[in-house]
Structure formats: C-alpha cells, structure tokens
Design a protein around this motif. Structure first.
Motif, mmCIF file in Angstrom:
data_model
loop_
_atom_site.group_PDB
_atom_site.id
_atom_site.type_symbol
_atom_site.label_atom_id
_atom_site.label_comp_id
_atom_site.label_asym_id
_atom_site.label_seq_id
_atom_site.Cartn_x
_atom_site.Cartn_y
_atom_site.Cartn_z
ATOM 1 N N ASP A 1 1.819 8.230 4.272
ATOM 2 C CA ASP A 1 1.199 8.363 3.181
ATOM 3 C C ASP A 1 2.414 8.897 2.196
ATOM 4 N N THR A 2 3.068 7.848 1.424
ATOM 5 C CA THR A 2 4.051 7.887 0.586
ATOM 6 C C THR A 2 3.507 9.033 -0.918
ATOM 7 N N VAL A 3 2.417 8.900 -1.206
ATOM 8 C CA VAL A 3 2.156 9.484 -2.476
ATOM 9 C C VAL A 3 1.934 11.026 -2.134
ATOM 10 N N ASN A 4 1.361 11.495 -0.921
ATOM 11 C CA ASN A 4 1.190 12.707 -0.462
ATOM 12 C C ASN A 4 2.429 13.425 0.343
ATOM 13 N N LEU A 5 3.238 12.216 0.551
ATOM 14 C CA LEU A 5 4.342 12.768 1.514
ATOM 15 C C LEU A 5 4.150 13.332 2.882
ATOM 16 N N LYS A 6 3.015 12.755 3.480
ATOM 17 C CA LYS A 6 2.488 13.267 4.797
ATOM 18 C C LYS A 6 2.677 12.235 5.664
ATOM 19 N N LEU A 7 2.742 12.604 6.951
ATOM 20 C CA LEU A 7 2.697 11.910 8.182
ATOM 21 C C LEU A 7 1.591 12.407 8.897
ATOM 22 N N ARG A 8 0.616 11.567 9.600
ATOM 23 C CA ARG A 8 -0.468 12.100 10.382
ATOM 24 C C ARG A 8 -0.785 10.844 11.417
ATOM 25 N N LEU A 9 -1.567 11.185 12.662
ATOM 26 C CA LEU A 9 -2.048 10.517 13.460
ATOM 27 C C LEU A 9 -3.015 9.675 12.895
ATOM 28 N N PRO A 10 -3.211 8.393 12.966
ATOM 29 C CA PRO A 10 -4.253 7.266 12.563
ATOM 30 C C PRO A 10 -5.479 8.071 13.436
ATOM 31 N N THR A 11 -6.735 7.639 12.947
ATOM 32 C CA THR A 11 -8.130 8.343 13.275
ATOM 33 C C THR A 11 -8.291 7.877 14.648
ATOM 34 N N THR B 1 0.954 -1.004 0.031
ATOM 35 C CA THR B 1 -0.025 -0.005 0.022
ATOM 36 C C THR B 1 0.899 1.134 0.167
ATOM 37 N N THR B 2 0.333 2.243 -0.275
ATOM 38 C CA THR B 2 1.051 3.351 -0.349
ATOM 39 C C THR B 2 0.689 4.402 0.820
ATOM 40 N N CYS B 3 0.079 3.877 1.759
ATOM 41 C CA CYS B 3 -0.498 4.543 3.049
ATOM 42 C C CYS B 3 -0.571 3.485 4.070
ATOM 43 N N LEU C 1 6.960 15.361 4.764
ATOM 44 C CA LEU C 1 7.959 14.526 4.914
ATOM 45 C C LEU C 1 9.429 15.284 4.459
ATOM 46 N N TRP C 2 10.477 15.271 4.879
ATOM 47 C CA TRP C 2 11.721 15.924 4.512
ATOM 48 C C TRP C 2 11.605 15.856 2.841
ATOM 49 N N ASN C 3 12.017 16.808 1.970
ATOM 50 C CA ASN C 3 12.203 16.591 0.552
ATOM 51 C C ASN C 3 13.585 16.438 0.272
ATOM 52 N N PRO C 4 14.010 15.243 -0.178
ATOM 53 C CA PRO C 4 15.649 14.926 -0.231
ATOM 54 C C PRO C 4 16.409 15.858 -1.208
ATOM 55 N N LYS C 5 15.410 16.716 -2.169
ATOM 56 C CA LYS C 5 16.135 17.526 -3.128
ATOM 57 C C LYS C 5 16.620 18.583 -2.315
ATOM 58 N N HIS C 6 16.371 19.084 -1.254
ATOM 59 C CA HIS C 6 16.850 20.200 -0.220
ATOM 60 C C HIS C 6 17.882 19.718 0.585
ATOM 61 N N SER C 7 19.066 20.187 0.533
ATOM 62 C CA SER C 7 20.078 19.763 1.645
ATOM 63 C C SER C 7 20.498 21.130 2.360
ATOM 64 N N GLN C 8 20.030 22.152 1.843
ATOM 65 C CA GLN C 8 20.384 23.429 2.774
ATOM 66 C C GLN C 8 19.160 24.265 2.252
ATOM 67 N N ALA C 9 19.114 25.116 3.348
ATOM 68 C CA ALA C 9 17.970 26.172 3.259
ATOM 69 C C ALA C 9 18.258 27.084 2.274
ATOM 70 N N ASP C 10 17.145 27.511 1.485
ATOM 71 C CA ASP C 10 17.070 28.533 0.465
ATOM 72 C C ASP C 10 17.262 29.905 1.136
ATOM 73 N N ILE C 11 16.383 29.773 1.969
ATOM 74 C CA ILE C 11 16.252 31.361 2.638
ATOM 75 C C ILE C 11 16.516 31.319 4.231
ATOM 76 N N LEU C 12 16.907 32.091 4.914
ATOM 77 C CA LEU C 12 17.215 31.946 6.357
ATOM 78 C C LEU C 12 16.213 33.242 6.866
ATOM 79 N N VAL C 13 15.656 32.950 8.000
ATOM 80 C CA VAL C 13 14.779 34.092 8.533
ATOM 81 C C VAL C 13 14.863 34.001 9.880
ATOM 82 N N PHE C 14 15.336 35.229 10.464
ATOM 83 C CA PHE C 14 15.894 35.283 11.836
ATOM 84 C C PHE C 14 14.824 36.230 12.450
ATOM 85 N N THR C 15 14.044 35.816 13.646
ATOM 86 C CA THR C 15 13.090 36.411 14.204
ATOM 87 C C THR C 15 13.376 36.577 15.727
ATOM 88 N N ASP C 16 12.902 37.423 16.244
ATOM 89 C CA ASP C 16 13.076 37.499 17.844
ATOM 90 C C ASP C 16 11.961 38.640 18.473
#
Length: 198
Positions: A26-36, A15-17, A124-139
């Motif tokens: 859910d490997t199709v939608n690349l999502k994790l969730r709590l079962p019902t 199955t894909t889920c 789920l983490w997208n394996p294409k991204h190895s580092q951040a494209d944009i850093l945002v610093f807040t305080d």
C-alpha cells in the motif's frame, strides 16, 4: 518488444495498492500486509494446530513455511518460530507424527493473537531517516533482573517471583515495553533503534 508473453491474469494496475510477491503493498499508507486469502489460510492452519497435541510432519512443515513467509510483515514473528522449527525431524517421513510441546503450542497461540489483532502490517522504511534518532539498549537475565538505557535515562528491576519461570523471549521483551512506557512520549516522529540480545 522483447518477445516475452504476458499473462493477462497477472497484470494489475495502475493502483496504489497491489500484491507483489504475495505481499500487499500500500503506497499511500506506506504499509505492507498479507493479502486476505493468505491471512485466512494462515489463521486456519494456526487454529488447526492449536487444537492438536500431535501434528504430522507435513502439516508442521506447511505451518512453519507459512509463518516464515508471514515474518516478512510480522517482524517479531521469528522469535516465535524457532521452537516449531526445532520439532521438525530431519529425514522423517511426511506422515510422521510429532508431539506439540506446551512451549510450541504457546508460540502458536502468540501467532494467533498477534496476527489477528495487530492488523498484519508494518510501516515501510521512511527514506528521510538515514540513522537512528534515539538508541535504546535493553537486557534481561534469566534469573536475576532486567533493565534499559536510553540517552541519559535508565532503569533496572529484579524479577518478581511469579516471572522467574517465564521464557527468555518474554523476559527480553519486558524491558522493551517498560522503556516504551517510560520514555515513549519523547519518541514521537523519531526513528528508535532497540538493541536487544534475543
């Protein structure tokens, strides 16, 4: 082959889920969730806790255990779990009763709203991204101001009088939300990493 016995009720697929370690993957939608069933149990315990001003140590430990488990797919949840942990008494009996302070009840309400309406999923983490494209610093400071810096853009603001007594968790979140509202159009399809000190 290995002499291990299989439990047919534990087999699933192909199955894909599927549910793995009590998290639905859910490997199709690349999502994790709590079962019902887990989600329903969590919502029932939250509703029961919300309606109480006093809770037994046993019930509080059951609730915090479920919430800690839910943090695997509700990432911001850890910030709204600390006050509930602080109420637990070391060495007390399971039937010892604990007063749910207003701040702890507010955290229970946050969990009820977030888990019910945020769809209980995380990408789920997208394996294409190895580092951040944009850093945002807040305080944010407790009594004076908040702000954010993103690339060459920044903003700062002073707290209006009605927000000065607000909890630090909320104050730290406000610059994040404002940054997303101001700069978010340019973030589509990019990995954004926020640096927040809370």
């Amino acid at each position: 082959m290995l002499g291990l016995s299989l439990e047919p009720s534990m087999l699933e697929g192909p199955t894909t889920c599927l549910t793995f370690l009590r998290i639905e993957v859910d490997t199709v939608n690349l999502k994790l969730r709590l079962p019902t069933d887990k989600l329903d149990r969590l919502l029932n315990e939250l509703e029961e806790a919300w309606g109480r001003k006093v809770i037994s140590e046993r019930k509080l430990q059951s609730l915090t255990g479920l919430l800690q488990y839910a943090c695997k797919v509700v990432r911001p949840g850890r910030s709204f779990l600390q006050r509930l942990y602080a109420l637990e008494k070391v060495g007390s009996t399971p039937d010892h009763h604990i007063r749910l302070i207003v701040a702890a009840r507010a955290d229970v309400m946050w969990w009820q709203l977030f888990v019910s309406h945020w769809n209980r999923v995380i990408m789920l983490w997208n394996p294409k991204h190895s580092q951040a494209d944009i850093l945002v610093f807040t305080d944010a400071s407790g009594s004076w101001e908040g702000g954010a810096f993103c690339s060459h853009l920044w903003f700062s603001f002073q707290w209006p009088l009605n927000l000065k007594p607000t909890s630090m968790q909320v104050k730290e979140l406000i610059p994040v939300v404002i940054a997303a509202a101001l700069f978010g159009r340019s973030w589509r399809g990019k990995l954004i990493v926020f640096s927040v000190d809370n």
